[in-house]
Design a protein around this motif. Structure first.
Motif: not given
Length: 202
Positions: A108-116, A151-153, A192-194
């Motif tokens: 759990x926690x905060x992260x972000x999309x780094x590769x798609x 996949x969203x890495x 929708x994501x980036x």
């Protein structure tokens, strides 16, 4: 960055064994083959029909969780097994998801999309290979891939939000750490994501 290739549907049998993904902690399993369903929650037989009513999921506002919607925002609620998405254009999406098998595998926690990646490839982690030496070391995009169509890495190693061809897993505890969506939902979310989209798992 995006890799634009996808070669078809996945073999469901392999997915039943591998689960929705790949965190490094070891999980005791009694798997004779990659066709085992042992990585999906034990409280319910996979042959049972499970009602998954998306309308029963609770819609949420983004403000308690994010300070802004720059690049979009993804909230994964592990307990309700739901993924929420908002962006600055006013789009809101709510998807049923698969979640990790156990609390030990849950991050759990905060992260972000780094590769798609469209048509992702898959490698089992070293811990998975140690437990299941008969599993392949690499599976490319296409019918055998357990990551589905997209996949969203995330910035956390081995963690993804990805599709699955094994629809039995959605709405269940069935992964080794990742969050799984129906392929049609991950394809929509992918659009929708980036890179840079905020992600919060609670």
């Amino acid at each position: 960055m995006s890799t634009k290739r996808y070669d078809g549907l996945s073999r469901r049998g392999f997915l039943a064994g591998t689960g929705a993904m790949l965190a490094t902690p070891a999980l005791a399993q009694d798997l004779d083959s990659v066709n085992s369903a042992a990585t999906t929650q034990g409280e319910r037989d996979l042959t049972e029909t499970v009602r998954r009513n998306v309308s029963s999921f609770r819609t949420l506002e983004w403000q308690p969780y994010f300070s802004n919607l720059r690049n979009g925002a993804v909230l994964v609620d592990i307990d309700s097994r739901a993924l929420h998405f908002w962006n600055e254009e006013g789009v809101y999406k709510l998807y049923p998801s698969s979640v990790p098998l156990t609390e030990d595998l849950t991050r759990r926690g905060r992260t972000s999309v780094v590769q798609m990646v469209e048509g992702p490839s898959w490698r089992p982690t070293p811990a998975m290979r140690q437990r299941n030496p008969e599993w392949p070391e690499f599976i490319g995009p296409g019918p055998d891939n357990p990551l589905g169509s997209h996949a969203l890495y995330l910035s956390w190693t081995y963690y993804r939000i990805h599709g699955t061809h094994d629809t039995r897993k959605i709405g269940r505890q069935s992964s080794n750490g990742c969050i799984g969506l129906y392929n049609e939902h991950i394809a929509e979310l992918y659009g929708l994501t980036k890179v840079g989209t905020q992600v919060l798992l609670i």
